[in-house]
Design an enzyme around this catalytic site. Structure first.
Site, PDB file in Angstrom:
ATOM      1  CB  SER A   1       8.851   0.239  -0.907  1.00  0.00           C
ATOM      2  OG  SER A   1       9.109  -0.924  -1.664  1.00  0.00           O
TER       3      SER A   1
ATOM      4  CG  ASP B   1       6.016  -3.600 -12.732  1.00  0.00           C
ATOM      5  OD1 ASP B   1       6.559  -4.708 -12.868  1.00  0.00           O
ATOM      6  OD2 ASP B   1       5.688  -3.139 -11.610  1.00  0.00           O
TER       7      ASP B   1
ATOM      8  CG  HIS C   1       1.827  -7.718  -7.898  1.00  0.00           C
ATOM      9  ND1 HIS C   1       2.163  -7.504  -6.580  1.00  0.00           N
ATOM     10  CD2 HIS C   1       1.221  -6.578  -8.326  1.00  0.00           C
ATOM     11  CE1 HIS C   1       1.756  -6.293  -6.232  1.00  0.00           C
ATOM     12  NE2 HIS C   1       1.187  -5.715  -7.257  1.00  0.00           N
TER      13      HIS C   1
END
Length: 692
Positions: free
Chosen positions: A327, A351, A366
């Site tokens: 990331s 998302d 998540h």
């Protein structure tokens, strides 16, 4: 009548013989005259030179090697003189028997014998080779009394390299070693052949290798008149050797040692750069090794231990270890999207924790709900960047990331950098052999957006890109050498560096990304690490897969061996408003970036901006991965004593760390499972990859 005829015939034969003899004599005399002309006229200069050399000898004087210093003058490499016991094979009838006899006078261990045998295999018959170094005065005296018994054996005084800090910054400093046959041939074919007469060692790695010419110095000579037996009679002339210049590095060795302590026995790498000028402040690769093992020639056992260890201590992970950035790649993806017009900062993406493309589901940790670019970076939304990668395409990503230095040689002044892999369709066509492997599939693009897939970069490349972002899009070439100290005048002279390159990014785009990475340490994945810090910082955590995880599987570290677990990454800069330090680091197989890598970055910033050195209990907590913000009472960094001398040289700027509690934004004085060499396999397109 017959008698007269016989007499005339005899006289004729006599005259013929006289003529033949005269012709032979004349011919012989002519050859002699011709030879004299050749010797006295044609070859006069050459033979006169040979005659002179028969009665004179030119002996090289090897210069002292220059020291290596850190930015504060701490000595990282220096020299000392010691006695050696040396053997010349051509003068010794029975080498083994002689060594056995010598061992009764001077201790010669099996290790000494093995090292000597290796030197014998690599050298010429007439060379003098050491079998023992660092002889004590008592050993020298014992041998001197029995010297007459050992023709071809002698005691010599030699200079030896020593590294006072042993294993600190070993991959950066490098080491010297005896010149092998291949190196000798290269030297003989170069312009430096004369300057290396009498020199036995050369830089083999790191700074010792890259700055060999500066550190070596200028060889001197003595011209001696010799007797017929080859003994010196008197000195005819000489030129003193000029010692090598001392090299000053941008490295802060106290910071370097602190970071190495924080890693402990864990594997990984960290590169810290001053974004304003490209100076490398720390370059850590763990585990490391003791440089002094190589000074006399490393023994077989030590070499086997270093070379065969699963932890690969000889690998410079900062330059040669390549990793998926995870990331930490997302801020650069965001900047690319803005520059290429693929996204606006206000564009909203939903998302829901996963995204399906082409029948494959790309999962995330998540759901984050609706996210714009700022929130996508702060919350590290995988879904946002999955979709962005698909919209940009692999070649557009490649073309934007390449000028930032990803998958490129940065130009650092230490040899050995690898490129890593910045994928493109052309790269895949050129890399793989089978037709089905050469084709680029759309699904392969998706994982690239979150720093996975084929992406593999060095920590130097990642820190270099972060420094460019910190410097508002102005890129400086990273470098370690910042100045030289003249061996004669002892004056410091700065090394010239190329000017920074403005990447031409629109300021509003750069600032949008900078605001987002600054928010990560306040409201994002790194907020706990930097809680209570009296300065601002910007950063991005990352977790990179060491092995792929299937579509329907969930990552479970307890089910994997240590070397299969995820890598922990973090990149950051500080202070956020006016950065003076940028870094990128990885802790191999340590899990989430906020758990293992982030806490090390916090201690680096505390050192650089506040002059604080972590407490012993805090170091222990960071090593075990059980620490967020610092614990215990930090020590003053200026009070940490280095086990090495410092040199206070005229003209060398001194850098004093701020006292704890001083303003964090005060400016600092600035000096004007790792290696992936073969093409990596991408992580599964449908792998479960957590948000960091």
């Amino acid at each position: 009548m017959m008698e007269v005829l016989d007499t005339e015939a005899a006289l004729s034969r006599f005259r013929l013989r006289v003529l033949v003899v005269a012709a032979v004599v004349f011919l012989a005399f002519s050859v002699l005259v011709w030879r004299l002309v050749v010797l006295q006229v044609v070859r006069h200069e050459d033979l006169a030179e040979r005659a002179e050399s028969n009665r004179t000898a030119v002996v090289p004087i090897v210069p002292n090697r220059g020291q290596i210093l850190d930015r504060n003058g701490v000595v990282l490499a220096t020299n000392y003189s010691a006695y050696t016991l040396e053997l010349t094979r051509s003068k010794i009838p029975d080498l083994e028997a002689t060594i056995d006899e010598l061992s009764a006078l001077v201790e010669i261990t099996p290790r000494d014998r093995r090292k000597f045998k290796r030197l014998v295999d690599d050298s010429k018959n007439f060379e003098s080779l050491p079998i023992r170094t660092r002889l004590s005065e008592e050993e020298v005296a014992r041998f001197a009394a029995q010297r007459y018994r050992f023709p071809g054996v002698d005691i010599k005084a030699r200079l030896f390299r020593t590294y006072p800090l042993e294993d600190a910054a070993s991959h950066v400093i490098g080491y010297i070693g005896r010149i092998n046959q291949r190196e000798k041939e290269q030297i003989d074919d170069s312009e430096d052949a004369a300057n290396y007469r009498g020199t036995d060692v050369i830089g083999k790695l790191g700074i010792e290798q890259s700055y060999e010419k500066d550190l070596h110095g200028q060889t001197g000579w003595e011209q001696l008149e010799t007797s017929a037996g080859g003994y010196a009679v008197r000195k005819l002339g000489s030129r003193a050797a000029t010692p090598g210049d001392s090299l000053v590095l941008s490295l802060d060795i106290r910071l370097q040692r602190m970071i190495e302590e924080l890693y402990g026995k864990r594997r990984g790498a960290l590169v810290a750069i001053d974004p304003r000028n490209g100076e490398v402040l720390a370059m850590v690769s763990r585990p490391t090794f003791d440089l002094n093992l190589f000074v006399d020639g490393i023994d077989q056992e030590s070499w086997a231990h270093l070379n065969e260890s699963l932890d690969r201590p000889m690998l410079n992970r900062a330059l040669r270890g390549t990793y998926p950035p995870g990331s930490t790649y997302k801020p650069f993806m965001a900047l690319g999207a803005l520059e290429l017009g693929k996204r606006k900062t206000s564009t909203i993406v939903q998302d829901n924790g996963s995204w399906t493309f082409g029948g494959h589901t790309f999962r995330s940790g998540h759901p984050n709900g609706p996210v714009d670019m700022h929130r996508a970076i702060v919350k590290s939304s995988n879904v946002y960047f999955y979709q962005l990668a698909n919209d940009m395409g692999v070649d557009a990503m490649h073309d934007f990331m390449k000028p930032l230095g990803f998958g490129q040689i940065t130009g650092l002044d230490v040899r050995g950098e690898v490129r890593g892999v910045l994928p493109s369709q052309e790269w895949k066509r050129n890399t793989y052999k089978r037709p089905e492997q050469k084709k680029w599939y759309a699904g392969e693009t998706i994982s690239l957006g979150i720093g996975q897939g084929y992406n593999n970069f060095t920590l130097l490349q990642l820190s270099h890109a972060m420094a460019t972002l910190a410097n508002s899009g102005v890129k400086h070439q990273p470098h370690l050498g910042v100045g030289k100290v003249d061996a004669l005048t002892r004056r410091y002279q700065q090394l010239p560096q190329p000017a920074g390159i403005n990447m031409g990014y629109r300021p509003e785009n750069v600032e949008a990304v900078r605001r987002a990475v600054a928010a990560v340490t306040v409201e994002g994945t790194a907020r706990g690490i930097f809680a209570g810090a009296p300065y601002t910082s910007a950063g991005k955590t990352g977790t990179a897969q060491a092995v792929g995880v299937g579509q329907k599987e969930k990552y479970n570290a307890s089910r994997l061996t240590e070397y299969q677990r995820d890598h922990s990454l973090y990149m950051a800069y500080a202070p956020a408003e006016n950065p003076t330090i940028a870094l990128a680091l990885i802790v191999e197989n340590a899990g989430f970036g906020a758990v293992a890598a982030g806490p090390i970055a916090r201690r680096v910033f505390d050192y650089w901006l506040l002059g604080q050195y972590p407490s012993e209990e805090d170091i222990a907590a960071v090593r075990s991965g059980q620490s967020g913000r610092p614990i215990g009472q930090p020590r003053r960094a200026n009070d940490i004593v280095m086990p090495a001398e410092s040199v206070n040289l005229e003209g060398l700027p001194r850098k004093i760390l701020p006292d704890p509690g001083a303003s964090a934004t005060s400016s600092r004085t600035a000096l004007p499972t790792a290696a992936v060499i073969d093409p990596p396999s991408p992580a599964s397109n449908a792998a479960w990859i957590p948000d960091d």
